[in-house]
Design a protein around this motif. Structure first.
Motif, PDB file in Angstrom:
ATOM      1  N   LEU B 113       0.798  -1.231   0.000  1.00  0.00           N
ATOM      2  CA  LEU B 113       0.000   0.000   0.000  1.00  0.00           C
ATOM      3  C   LEU B 113       0.830   1.280   0.000  1.00  0.00           C
ATOM      4  CD1 LEU B 113      -3.049  -1.004   2.184  1.00  0.00           C
ATOM      5  CD2 LEU B 113      -3.159   0.039  -0.077  1.00  0.00           C
ATOM      6  N   PRO B 114       1.912   1.355   0.802  1.00  0.00           N
ATOM      7  CA  PRO B 114       2.703   2.595   0.718  1.00  0.00           C
ATOM      8  C   PRO B 114       3.183   2.881  -0.712  1.00  0.00           C
ATOM      9  CG  PRO B 114       3.294   1.378   2.678  1.00  0.00           C
ATOM     10  CD  PRO B 114       2.369   0.489   1.894  1.00  0.00           C
ATOM     11  N   THR B 115       3.670   1.846  -1.400  1.00  0.00           N
ATOM     12  CA  THR B 115       4.130   2.045  -2.777  1.00  0.00           C
ATOM     13  C   THR B 115       2.967   2.502  -3.660  1.00  0.00           C
ATOM     14  OG1 THR B 115       5.704   0.259  -2.398  1.00  0.00           O
ATOM     15  CG2 THR B 115       5.390   0.956  -4.678  1.00  0.00           C
ATOM     16  N   LEU B 116       1.814   1.873  -3.506  1.00  0.00           N
ATOM     17  CA  LEU B 116       0.644   2.242  -4.321  1.00  0.00           C
ATOM     18  C   LEU B 116       0.235   3.694  -4.093  1.00  0.00           C
ATOM     19  CD1 LEU B 116      -1.582  -0.951  -3.870  1.00  0.00           C
ATOM     20  CD2 LEU B 116      -0.239  -0.329  -5.874  1.00  0.00           C
ATOM     21  N   MET B 117       0.523   4.182  -2.873  1.00  0.00           N
ATOM     22  CA  MET B 117       0.148   5.555  -2.542  1.00  0.00           C
ATOM     23  C   MET B 117       1.301   6.531  -2.770  1.00  0.00           C
ATOM     24  SD  MET B 117      -3.022   5.561  -1.737  1.00  0.00           S
ATOM     25  CE  MET B 117      -3.133   7.202  -1.044  1.00  0.00           C
ATOM     26  N   GLY B 118       2.389   6.041  -3.317  1.00  0.00           N
ATOM     27  CA  GLY B 118       3.524   6.917  -3.602  1.00  0.00           C
ATOM     28  C   GLY B 118       4.314   7.325  -2.370  1.00  0.00           C
ATOM     29  N   LEU B 119       4.260   6.487  -1.338  1.00  0.00           N
ATOM     30  CA  LEU B 119       4.977   6.793  -0.097  1.00  0.00           C
ATOM     31  C   LEU B 119       6.198   5.889   0.043  1.00  0.00           C
ATOM     32  CD1 LEU B 119       1.837   6.776   2.250  1.00  0.00           C
ATOM     33  CD2 LEU B 119       3.066   8.827   1.478  1.00  0.00           C
ATOM     34  N   ASP B 120       7.290   6.427   0.538  1.00  0.00           N
ATOM     35  CA  ASP B 120       8.457   5.603   0.819  1.00  0.00           C
ATOM     36  C   ASP B 120       8.205   4.769   2.079  1.00  0.00           C
ATOM     37  OD1 ASP B 120       9.798   6.582  -1.345  1.00  0.00           O
ATOM     38  OD2 ASP B 120      10.926   8.104  -0.213  1.00  0.00           O
ATOM     39  N   SER B 136       7.356  -4.059  -1.247  1.00  0.00           N
ATOM     40  CA  SER B 136       7.712  -2.672  -0.976  1.00  0.00           C
ATOM     41  C   SER B 136       8.797  -2.212  -1.939  1.00  0.00           C
ATOM     42  CB  SER B 136       8.204  -2.578   0.478  1.00  0.00           C
ATOM     43  OG  SER B 136       8.893  -1.374   0.693  1.00  0.00           O
ATOM     44  N   VAL B 137       8.517  -1.168  -2.709  1.00  0.00           N
ATOM     45  CA  VAL B 137       9.518  -0.608  -3.630  1.00  0.00           C
ATOM     46  C   VAL B 137       9.555   0.911  -3.461  1.00  0.00           C
ATOM     47  CG1 VAL B 137      10.164  -0.244  -6.048  1.00  0.00           C
ATOM     48  CG2 VAL B 137       9.271  -2.453  -5.343  1.00  0.00           C
ATOM     49  N   SER B 138      10.672   1.410  -2.932  1.00  0.00           N
ATOM     50  CA  SER B 138      10.786   2.858  -2.732  1.00  0.00           C
ATOM     51  C   SER B 138      11.775   3.513  -3.675  1.00  0.00           C
ATOM     52  CB  SER B 138      11.220   3.166  -1.293  1.00  0.00           C
ATOM     53  OG  SER B 138      10.324   2.617  -0.360  1.00  0.00           O
ATOM     54  N   SER B 139      12.611   2.688  -4.318  1.00  0.00           N
ATOM     55  CA  SER B 139      13.615   3.290  -5.207  1.00  0.00           C
ATOM     56  C   SER B 139      14.055   2.276  -6.251  1.00  0.00           C
ATOM     57  CB  SER B 139      14.837   3.734  -4.410  1.00  0.00           C
ATOM     58  OG  SER B 139      15.617   2.591  -4.090  1.00  0.00           O
ATOM     59  N   PHE B 169       7.185   2.460 -13.450  1.00  0.00           N
ATOM     60  CA  PHE B 169       7.522   2.120 -14.834  1.00  0.00           C
ATOM     61  C   PHE B 169       8.921   2.641 -15.170  1.00  0.00           C
ATOM     62  CE2 PHE B 169       6.211   2.967 -19.517  1.00  0.00           C
ATOM     63  CZ  PHE B 169       6.632   1.713 -19.907  1.00  0.00           C
ATOM     64  N   ALA B 170       9.223   3.833 -14.711  1.00  0.00           N
ATOM     65  CA  ALA B 170      10.560   4.399 -14.920  1.00  0.00           C
ATOM     66  C   ALA B 170      11.622   3.530 -14.232  1.00  0.00           C
ATOM     67  CB  ALA B 170      10.621   5.836 -14.398  1.00  0.00           C
ATOM     68  N   PHE B 171      11.325   3.032 -13.037  1.00  0.00           N
ATOM     69  CA  PHE B 171      12.263   2.118 -12.354  1.00  0.00           C
ATOM     70  C   PHE B 171      12.504   0.877 -13.222  1.00  0.00           C
ATOM     71  CE2 PHE B 171      10.728   3.555  -7.824  1.00  0.00           C
ATOM     72  CZ  PHE B 171      11.566   4.665  -7.885  1.00  0.00           C
ATOM     73  N   TYR B 172      11.403   0.352 -13.779  1.00  0.00           N
ATOM     74  CA  TYR B 172      11.478  -0.876 -14.584  1.00  0.00           C
ATOM     75  C   TYR B 172      12.347  -0.657 -15.821  1.00  0.00           C
ATOM     76  CZ  TYR B 172       9.797  -5.225 -16.752  1.00  0.00           C
ATOM     77  OH  TYR B 172       9.709  -6.476 -17.310  1.00  0.00           O
ATOM     78  N   ILE B 173      12.114   0.451 -16.494  1.00  0.00           N
ATOM     79  CA  ILE B 173      12.884   0.766 -17.711  1.00  0.00           C
ATOM     80  C   ILE B 173      14.369   0.916 -17.361  1.00  0.00           C
ATOM     81  CG2 ILE B 173      13.244   2.513 -19.518  1.00  0.00           C
ATOM     82  CD1 ILE B 173      10.184   3.093 -19.326  1.00  0.00           C
ATOM     83  N   ALA B 174      14.623   1.561 -16.213  1.00  0.00           N
ATOM     84  CA  ALA B 174      16.010   1.765 -15.796  1.00  0.00           C
ATOM     85  C   ALA B 174      16.693   0.427 -15.491  1.00  0.00           C
ATOM     86  CB  ALA B 174      16.069   2.691 -14.581  1.00  0.00           C
ATOM     87  N   VAL B 175      15.965  -0.515 -14.883  1.00  0.00           N
ATOM     88  CA  VAL B 175      16.548  -1.834 -14.613  1.00  0.00           C
ATOM     89  C   VAL B 175      16.855  -2.549 -15.931  1.00  0.00           C
ATOM     90  CG1 VAL B 175      16.118  -4.149 -13.654  1.00  0.00           C
ATOM     91  CG2 VAL B 175      15.454  -2.135 -12.344  1.00  0.00           C
ATOM     92  N   TYR B 531      18.766   7.556  -8.314  1.00  0.00           N
ATOM     93  CA  TYR B 531      18.294   6.981  -7.045  1.00  0.00           C
ATOM     94  C   TYR B 531      17.476   7.958  -6.199  1.00  0.00           C
ATOM     95  CZ  TYR B 531      21.000   2.895  -8.263  1.00  0.00           C
ATOM     96  OH  TYR B 531      21.476   1.795  -8.909  1.00  0.00           O
ATOM     97  N   ALA B 532      16.774   8.858  -6.864  1.00  0.00           N
ATOM     98  CA  ALA B 532      15.754   9.612  -6.133  1.00  0.00           C
ATOM     99  C   ALA B 532      14.664   8.606  -5.778  1.00  0.00           C
ATOM    100  CB  ALA B 532      15.174  10.716  -7.015  1.00  0.00           C
ATOM    101  N   THR B 533      14.024   8.792  -4.628  1.00  0.00           N
ATOM    102  CA  THR B 533      13.025   7.808  -4.212  1.00  0.00           C
ATOM    103  C   THR B 533      11.657   8.149  -4.801  1.00  0.00           C
ATOM    104  OG1 THR B 533      12.337   8.989  -2.228  1.00  0.00           O
ATOM    105  CG2 THR B 533      14.232   7.496  -2.015  1.00  0.00           C
ATOM    106  N   LEU B 534      10.794   7.145  -4.735  1.00  0.00           N
ATOM    107  CA  LEU B 534       9.401   7.312  -5.166  1.00  0.00           C
ATOM    108  C   LEU B 534       8.756   8.491  -4.429  1.00  0.00           C
ATOM    109  CD1 LEU B 534       6.675   6.251  -6.370  1.00  0.00           C
ATOM    110  CD2 LEU B 534       6.586   4.652  -4.450  1.00  0.00           C
ATOM    111  N   GLY B 535       8.906   8.496  -3.117  1.00  0.00           N
ATOM    112  CA  GLY B 535       8.285   9.536  -2.304  1.00  0.00           C
ATOM    113  C   GLY B 535       8.813  10.926  -2.651  1.00  0.00           C
ATOM    114  N   GLU B 536      10.098  11.019  -2.937  1.00  0.00           N
ATOM    115  CA  GLU B 536      10.680  12.325  -3.287  1.00  0.00           C
ATOM    116  C   GLU B 536      10.077  12.869  -4.577  1.00  0.00           C
ATOM    117  OE1 GLU B 536      15.106  11.833  -1.202  1.00  0.00           O
ATOM    118  OE2 GLU B 536      14.775  11.047  -3.222  1.00  0.00           O
TER     119      GLU B 536
END
Lengths: 132, 554
Positions: B113-120, B136-139, B169-175, B531-536
């Motif tokens: 849920l935190p990831t879904l809500m854009g929270l670290d 959990s994915v924050s970065s 999606f941006a994280f996925y492309i970067a990986v 490596y900026a985080t999702l929450g940032e």
């Protein structure tokens, strides 16, 4: 005439699945209770503050995300701090039997799981009020 | 012909009258899962206007009622795709390798849920929820671990993520780039359907308008750089789970789909450049024929609107490809093993309805996250259906059934009625802001519950055939408390080791792009790589767009 029982229904935490909370709210309204529906993303602080402002008898929380062991104890503590621990704290969600036992020991009331009847929930609140 | 139909019709009426007078029915309501009355017997006079070529056509041909591919499951079976994710990225990575080894052919990532809500994970609002309902994915760091040793050029990945979809999606492309895979070769789906969040699932962050704009950014970006990626999975699943009827699920979902088409066209995109990458996602509920009619009607409506209203020229724009998940809300906590048979019937409906991919729920999902054994049984249920029942051998075998064709027509009619109502309100977004969808769904959910409590609707093991003193003997998956600590620890480490200057520059660039109304995808990818985080990233946008609050009504 006796005052209508006032029930606060809220969804704490991040979980947005509000089907159960809304169905219970409608059932309690139809049973003659005064329902205050706080809606989503309520923090324990917001819940207790609303409970005081609205002078409710019952606080009912719906949690399906698994965060119940964090949220119920927090609400309970705040109820004590604010001197409203004579109110009923109840609720429902996906909560294991083991966790239900732990929470009830802390002072949380009955917790309703999947498949529970809204009539049982209404009955439970009425009985609690009668005994009080 | 019509004389014959008149004869059938008049004979049918006599027969029905006689039957009603001479036979006694069981004391129960004969209604669908959507509380619609059901005909005792379907007869040809219900289809007097039926035109095979116009209404059904051939598989792979307009209006695609019978299916989107000419040889359907003989060419390729549906993709068996089990949704999974929990705990740390390491835990989920292990589960994905397990599923791929068991014969699953696509990944489906569930986020917490935190990831879904854009929270670290280290946000105070995340407390108690990290890793519970998904991974959990924050970065980018977490995404690298999550996809470790998974060949992204070979598997297709579906990510259930909405409000912050563009960032994950941006994280996925970067990986992928780090694995040396050309993004142009990536295959998969992001759910990226914000409208149904306001309508049903409620995991929204920003108000509707900027949210729609970010979604159009992803469409625009994919059109250019990831042509094989499905940009939105327009979802009825959650609408149905929230309590909607089958017709509401169908109508609200397609209305959302048309809203995305209109938003992308308003950006100046050519419909045939993006429409082929839109896909749909439906629920498979208990009512067997009603569900099949829903899928068939959906294909026909989509094709008609895309062709006639939006004037798509490319045939691929008209094809409504869809994923199906069996209905979580039909699973019972009581006698959970019974859920295996519910899921099997629901899966059968989805396949008879021509689904392109399928998730079958595990029997223990009302109790907790599914255990490995329960997931395996759910996957095996699909394999039995695919390889043993013979069902995939022929296409759309229920076509021509008076009952199913009549239901399909009724579904289409009900959906068109809803489209008109929504148009009269000014479109999907005003209807959301009015609470129209939410109150329609809440009303249907309450009616369903009352039917169960009045025993007009029997749920085996819940309101009938109950076993007193039932002991649940299913091993449950428990998420350890350490997950949260571990994720917070990893974030702390990340923030100490990354180049802060690069991070703040990337975030600044994101802010500027948002201020200038530019496409944000390149900025998200740039931020991810620094490596900026999702929450940032989300916080930068919250400053600009604000946060959405829905009116609390029931």
């Amino acid at each position: 005439m006796a005052r209508k029982l006032r029930v606060l229904i809220a969804k704490p935490g991040l979980d947005g699945h509000d089907r159960g909370a809304k169905v219970v709210a409608a059932a309690m309204r139809d049973a003659g209770f005064e329902v205050i529906y706080a809606g989503l993303r309520q923090t324990p602080e917001m819940i207790v503050e609303t409970a005081i402002q609205e002078d409710v008898d019952v606080i009912a929380l719906s949690i399906l995300s698994g965060a119940h062991m964090t949220i119920f104890p927090k609400v309970l503590d705040l109820m004590k701090e604010n001197g409203i621990n004579d109110k009923l704290l109840t609720g429902g969600g996906i909560i294991s039997e083991e966790d239900v036992e732990k929470l009830q020991k802390m002072g949380v009331g009955k917790l309703f799981g999947p498949g529970a009847s809204t009539r049982d929930a209404v009955q439970y609140v009425k009985e609690w009020a009668d005994e009080k | 012909m019509s004389k014959n139909i008149d004869k059938i019709s008049s004979r049918g009426k006599t027969w029905l009258k006689q039957t009603e007078e001479s036979s006694k029915n069981r004391d129960i309501k004969f209604i669908t899962a959507s509380s619609e009355p059901v005909e005792l017997l379907a007869t040809p006079d219900m289809l007097t206007d039926f035109d095979y070529e116009r209404d059904l056509g051939y598989p792979g041909e307009y209006p695609y009622t019978r299916g989107v591919h000419s040889n359907m499951y003989r060419g390729k079976l549906w993709t068996m795709r089990q949704f999974a994710g929990f705990g740390t990225p390491e835990d989920s990575n292990k589960r994905y390798h397990y599923l791929l080894k068991k014969g699953q052919n696509g990944l489906s990532i569930a986020f917490d849920l935190p990831t879904l809500m854009g929270l670290d994970a280290d946000d105070s609002f995340s407390e108690g929820e990290v890793g519970l309902c998904g991974v959990s994915v924050s970065s980018l760091k977490d995404m690298e671990i999550l996809l470790d040793k998974i060949p992204l050029d070979k598997v297709s990945t579906s990510m259930t993520i909405n409000s912050p979809a563009a960032i994950l999606f941006a994280f996925y492309i970067a990986v992928a780039e780090k694995q040396g895979v050309d993004p142009g070769k990536l295959r998969g789906t992001i759910q990226n359907d914000i409208l149904k969040e306001y309508i049903a699932q409620k995991e929204y962050i920003f108000p509707p308008e900027p949210s729609m704009s970010i979604i159009v950014d992803t469409i625009e970006y994919c059109t250019e750089h990831l042509p094989q990626w499905n940009t939105i999975s327009i979802s009825g699943y959650h609408i149905r789970e929230a309590g909607a009827t089958a017709a509401q699920e169908l109508a609200f979902t397609l209305a959302d789909g048309f809203a995305y088409v209109e938003a992308a066209m308003a950006r100046g995109l050519n419909i045939d450049d993006f429409a082929p990458r839109l896909s749909l996602f439906f629920n498979a509920h208990n009512d067997f024929f009603e569900e099949i009619a829903k899928y068939r009607a959906a294909r026909r409506i989509w094709a008609k609107h895309l062709k006639e209203k939006y004037e798509a020229k490319d045939e691929r724009s008209l094809l409504m490809r869809f994923h199906t998940q069996t209905a979580g809300c039909t699973l019972t906590a009581q006698q959970p093993e019974n859920n295996i048979s519910r899921v099997a019937y629901q899966a059968l409906a989805a396949v008879l309805g021509g689904t392109q991919s399928l998730h079958t729920n595990s029997m223990d999902e009302t109790l907790a996250l599914p255990s490995e054994k329960a997931v395996k049984i759910a996957l095996r249920t699909q394999q039995v259906l695919a390889y043993e029942t013979g069902v995939p051998n022929t296409i759309d075998p229920l076509a021509g059934s008076y009952f199913v064709e009549d239901l399909t027509n009724k579904m289409e009619q009900q959906a068109e009625d809803y489209f008109r109502k929504i148009d009269d309100m000014g479109g999907v977004i005003p209807a959301i802001e009015n609470g129209f969808f939410q109150s329609e769904i809440a009303r249907a959910a309450y009616q369903y519950q009352r039917e169960i409590e009045d025993k007009d609707r029997i749920i085996v093991g819940t309101n009938d055939f109950i076993e007193e003193d039932e002991k649940i003997e299913i091993p449950l998956l428990e998420i350890k408390k350490e997950v949260e600590e571990k994720q917070i620890e990893r974030l702390k480490e990340l923030k100490q080791t990354r180049d802060d200057k690069k991070v703040s520059n990337a975030l600044k660039q994101l802010e500027e792009a948002a201020a200038q109304g530019k496409n944000l995808m390149p900025e998200f990818i740039n931020c991810a790589k620094m490596y900026a985080t999702l929450g940032e990233m989300i916080n930068v946008l919250k400053q600009k767009y604000g946060e959405y609050v829905e009116p609390a009504e029931f």
